[in-house]
Design an enzyme around this catalytic site. Structure first.
Site, mmCIF file in Angstrom:
data_model
loop_
_atom_site.group_PDB
_atom_site.id
_atom_site.type_symbol
_atom_site.label_atom_id
_atom_site.label_comp_id
_atom_site.label_asym_id
_atom_site.label_seq_id
_atom_site.Cartn_x
_atom_site.Cartn_y
_atom_site.Cartn_z
ATOM 1 N N ASP A 1 -7.460 1.238 1.207
ATOM 2 C CA ASP A 1 -6.279 0.685 1.871
ATOM 3 C C ASP A 1 -6.725 -0.645 2.476
ATOM 4 O O ASP A 1 -7.919 -0.902 2.661
ATOM 5 C CB ASP A 1 -5.720 1.635 2.942
ATOM 6 C CG ASP A 1 -4.257 1.276 3.271
ATOM 7 O OD1 ASP A 1 -3.824 0.141 2.923
ATOM 8 O OD2 ASP A 1 -3.546 2.099 3.875
HETATM 9 C C1 BGC Z 1 -0.631 0.074 3.838
HETATM 10 C C2 BGC Z 1 -0.617 0.327 2.344
HETATM 11 C C3 BGC Z 1 -0.231 -0.938 1.639
HETATM 12 C C4 BGC Z 1 -1.229 -2.024 2.009
HETATM 13 C C5 BGC Z 1 -0.944 -3.347 1.344
HETATM 14 C C6 BGC Z 1 -1.485 -1.114 4.212
HETATM 15 O O1 BGC Z 1 -1.342 -1.441 5.550
HETATM 16 O O2 BGC Z 1 -1.098 1.222 4.515
HETATM 17 O O3 BGC Z 1 0.298 1.342 2.038
HETATM 18 O O4 BGC Z 1 -0.183 -0.725 0.267
HETATM 19 O O5 BGC Z 1 -1.178 -2.225 3.412
HETATM 20 O O6 BGC Z 1 0.206 -3.905 1.867
#
Ligand code: BGC
Length: 750
Positions: free
Chosen positions: A232
């Site tokens: 993530d």
């Molecule tokens: C989120 C993810 C997301 C990523 C990119 C993170 O903060 O938890 O679900 O895909 O950011 O935006």
């Protein structure tokens, strides 16, 4: 692009080039190796629509993206219970992603909705791992059918927003396996996603990004996962440890040069280069499979996808309640005379959530527009409430109530504002905004035909107002075409066919994780264990506002002729469950028959019922359909902590078929499917009963019993049975010394 020869690239690439493949070079891309003809890979959100930022608009920020179809959020999609539909939505998402040159689409989100206040619940499909797993797998297959990789997230146990980047989710082994890992297991095994995104949080003390047990032992070792594990955004804390644990690609770019850290670790001997080679191979294979040139022009498909978004939104709307007024159910509405539409959300709908999934829709259909399309004229509308600064709520309410008093039917649109739920924070209140609750009560007072339409990403309290109104339609956050879809369902143009993929509790205090969500001091203990959602409410026989699986239809279904055929035992068992489903009403409709199982547990308590199969079936009026579900041994198994494996325990297995977890129509009981273990060895601490029931101990106990005092009534015998044999001997109940007993045990083992 020419076919990428992964072996050739790996043979040619330097250690630095391979290490560079393993972390982002910008917010939304990972680098290629230009020298070797390897293109960069674009990764972007998200679960219900593509958000690709326009060049020159900065890295962060959710605005300034190319317009793309905003499909219904996972909350609505989950309520469709329609795997084939989700595959079509996935395919459309993949097509748009491909058209924009995106290689990895960051979705679907399949975490379990553990608690109704989870800020990101709208991005997740269900409180049940089978619904989340099967629907998620459908979406993955759809996305990947277009040459784009899906990214299932967030692996694992990311069920709250509070302290999400640090909190340790503390969960016992059985609960992990049966609930929190299960949906991922289903998706990985049945649709091989190109990427899996690790969660931010820790799992039992270890960051998911550095959790070797999770990322390597379980995901790859046990489930056979072949794809890339991506972090993530910002979830990696120690690059070397993460790589060794099985995390291939760190996202996004980082100013502390993770690639150099890896090269340095190899050079100083603290990292085996094989780990870099392994992950580089996976990333290159992903690029080879999914980083193609842009496909057809995105704009061409927008009309078609707007229609699909409308179909999917209608299919996920759940008719919670539809009581008769003057002898007839209020919905579907066929007489539009005297209609009054109330509520700011009819004109300014809430259709998607905030946070990383937020995107720029190609267009936005309001419920007012949808109703106007269906009716053929713009309906009378009053705002009723407003979230504008300085709005005079009393005046707005008074105006709406006065108009409602003159109306034949009121359709009132209420729900949670953006500020109440979204990524980065959990909800603080279970109730709708107070102004809306007051408005509902007053409208219901003056107009008996008041229909409530809800828009919210996770359940709201309905207890204080739902008895006062005859009809309630839950739309969740239904995407850009939700306004058309809601008119379709209200008018009966579309069937009411959504079913709850999560329970709506009466009170927040009734919810299983009430006392432990969201934890504190860096920890959240999942004390409720496997008793999540309906597994809790049904096991406790707790009243709920609307149960899991519930959703009314405009027609009526009957269930009949349950039959079961069984082959094999234990994990090799196959159980075929057949029954008849009849559309006994006078119009076509769709039903979601659900098969629940109660399995025996060896040592742990088991939920009263657990969903093990479902289908979404469309039936013409009067049609009879013969349906069959096949259960495999693993569907009847429990995670056995002692052996670290799935086991089917001996005992009764209850099978129930119904229209919700509280509307069971057919039931039968099976015996003899669990594999009975050969009895384990006796010990001096085995109880008298265990000795008596054991082939080696039975004769000895019978012999000793004959010698003990004659004053042995039934109650005494029961009491004696639970005493460990050694204790019984020590107390002189049996005339054996500890030494003799020990000798007997040792002889029995040899
Ligand atoms: C989120 C993810 C997301 C990523 C990119 C993170 O903060 O938890 O679900 O895909 O950011 O935006």
């Amino acid at each position: 692009m020419e076919q990428l020869d992964v072996d050739a690239v790996l043979a040619e690439a330097t250690l630095e080039e391979k290490a560079r493949l393993l972390s982002g070079n910008s917010m939304w891309s990972s680098p290629g190796v230009a020298r070797l003809g390897v293109p960069a890979l674009v990764l972007t959100d998200g679960p219900h629509g593509v958000r690709l930022k326009k060049p020159g608009t900065g890295d962060v920020g959710l605005l300034h993206a190319y317009p793309a179809t905003c499909f219904p959020t996972a909350a609505t999609l989950g309520s469709t219970w329609d795997v084939e539909l989700l595959e079509r939505v996935g395919s459309a998402l993949g097509r748009e992603a491909r058209a924009l040159g995106v290689g990895v689409l960051l979705g679907p989100g399949i975490n379990i909705k553990r608690h109704p206040l989870g800020g990101r619940n709208f991005e997740y499909l269900s409180e049940d791992p089978l619904v989340g797993g099967l629907l998620g797998a459908g979406m993955v297959r759809g996305i990947q059918s277009r040459g784009v990789s899906a990214c299932v997230k967030h692996f694992a146990v990311n069920n709250q927003e509070e302290d999400r980047m640090r909190v340790s989710a503390e969960v016992d082994a059985r609960t992990l396996r049966e609930i929190y890992l299960r949906a991922f297991e289903i998706v990985v095994k049945t649709s091989q996603p190109g990427t899996v995104m690790c969660a931010y949080n820790r799992v039992n003390g270890v960051y998911a990004s550095e959790n070797r047990w999770l990322l390597s032992d379980v995901l790859r070792g046990e489930w056979g996962y072949q794809g890339v594990v991506v972090s993530d955004w910002g979830a990696v804390h120690d690059r070397r440890r993460a790589l060794e644990a099985g995390l291939d690609l760190q996202m996004p770019h980082s100013i502390d040069h993770p690639e150099q850290q890896l090269v340095h670790a190899v050079e100083e001997g603290s990292l085996d280069q094989a780990a870099i080679d392994r992950s580089a191979r996976r990333v290159l294979s992903l690029i080879a499979a999914h980083a193609r040139e842009a496909g057809d022009d995105a704009v061409d498909m927008h009309n078609e996808h707007d229609e699909l978004a409308r179909e999917a939104a209608a299919a996920g709307m759940v008719l919670l309640k539809n009581d008769p007024v003057a002898g007839h159910p209020v919905l579907p509405l066929d007489d539009w005379s005297g209609l009054l539409v109330v509520g700011q959300m009819a004109a300014a709908p809430r259709y998607q959530g905030t946070g990383s999934s937020q995107m720029t829709p190609t267009r936005l259909h309001t419920p007012l527009e949808g109703l106007a399309t269906v009716i053929g004229a713009v309906p009378t509308y009053v705002e009723g409430y407003s979230d504008r600064d300085g709005a005079d709520l009393e005046a707005l309410r008074a105006e709406a109530v006065a108009a409602a008093a003159r109306a034949r039917t009121v359709v009132v649109f209420v729900g949670l504002p953006d500020s109440a739920e979204g990524e980065g924070g959990d909800r603080v209140a279970f109730e709708l905004p107070a102004a809306q609750v007051t408005l509902l009560a007053e409208l219901a007072d003056v107009c008996p035909r008041t229909v409530v339409v809800l828009a919210n990403g996770s359940p709201v309290s309905v207890a204080e107002w739902s008895d006062a109104v005859p009809a309630v339609l839950e739309t969740w956050l239904p995407g850009q075409a939700g306004g058309l879809a809601v008119a379709d369902v209200l008018s009966g143009e579309a069937e009411a066919s959504g079913r709850l993929a999560e329970t709506i509790p009466v009170r927040l205090q009734d919810t299983p994780a009430y006392l432990s969500f969201p934890g504190g001091a860096g920890r959240v203990r999942y004390d409720e264990g496997v008793f999540v959602g309906y597994r809790w409410y049904d096991s406790r026989d707790w009243p709920v506002a609307f149960p899991f699986g519930h959703g009314l239809s405009y027609t009526r279904f009957e269930y009949d002729a349950l039959a079961v055929a069984v082959e094999g035992v234990g994990l090799d068992a196959m159980v075929e469950v057949t029954f008849e489903l009849t559309n006994a009403g006078s119009r076509a409709g769709a039903e979601v028959p659900q098969l629940y199982v109660r399995r025996p547990g060896a040592t742990d308590t088991v939920p009263r019922r657990e969903l093990r199969a479902f289908a979404k079936e469309r039936l013409a009026a009067g049609e009879v359909l013969k349906l069959s579900f096949t259960l495999r041994g693993e569907d009847l198994a429990q995670w056995d902590v002692a052996s670290g494996s799935w086991r089917v325990h001996p005992g009764e297995i209850v099978l129930e078929v119904g229209a919700s977890s509280r509307d069971i129509r057919l039931r039968t009981v099976l015996e003899g499917i669990g594999a009975v273990d050969a009895p384990g060895p006796l010990s001096v601490y085995s109880t008298v009963r265990e000795w008596r029931d054991h082939p080696q101990g039975a004769a000895l106990v019978a012999e000793q019993m004959a010698t003990v005092s004659q004053d042995m009534d039934e109650a005494m015998e029961k009491l004696l049975s639970d005493i460990p044999m050694l204790v019984a001997c020590r107390m002189g109940l049996f005339p054996l010394t500890a030494g003799q007993l020990e000798e007997f045990v040792v002889r029995g083992r040899s």
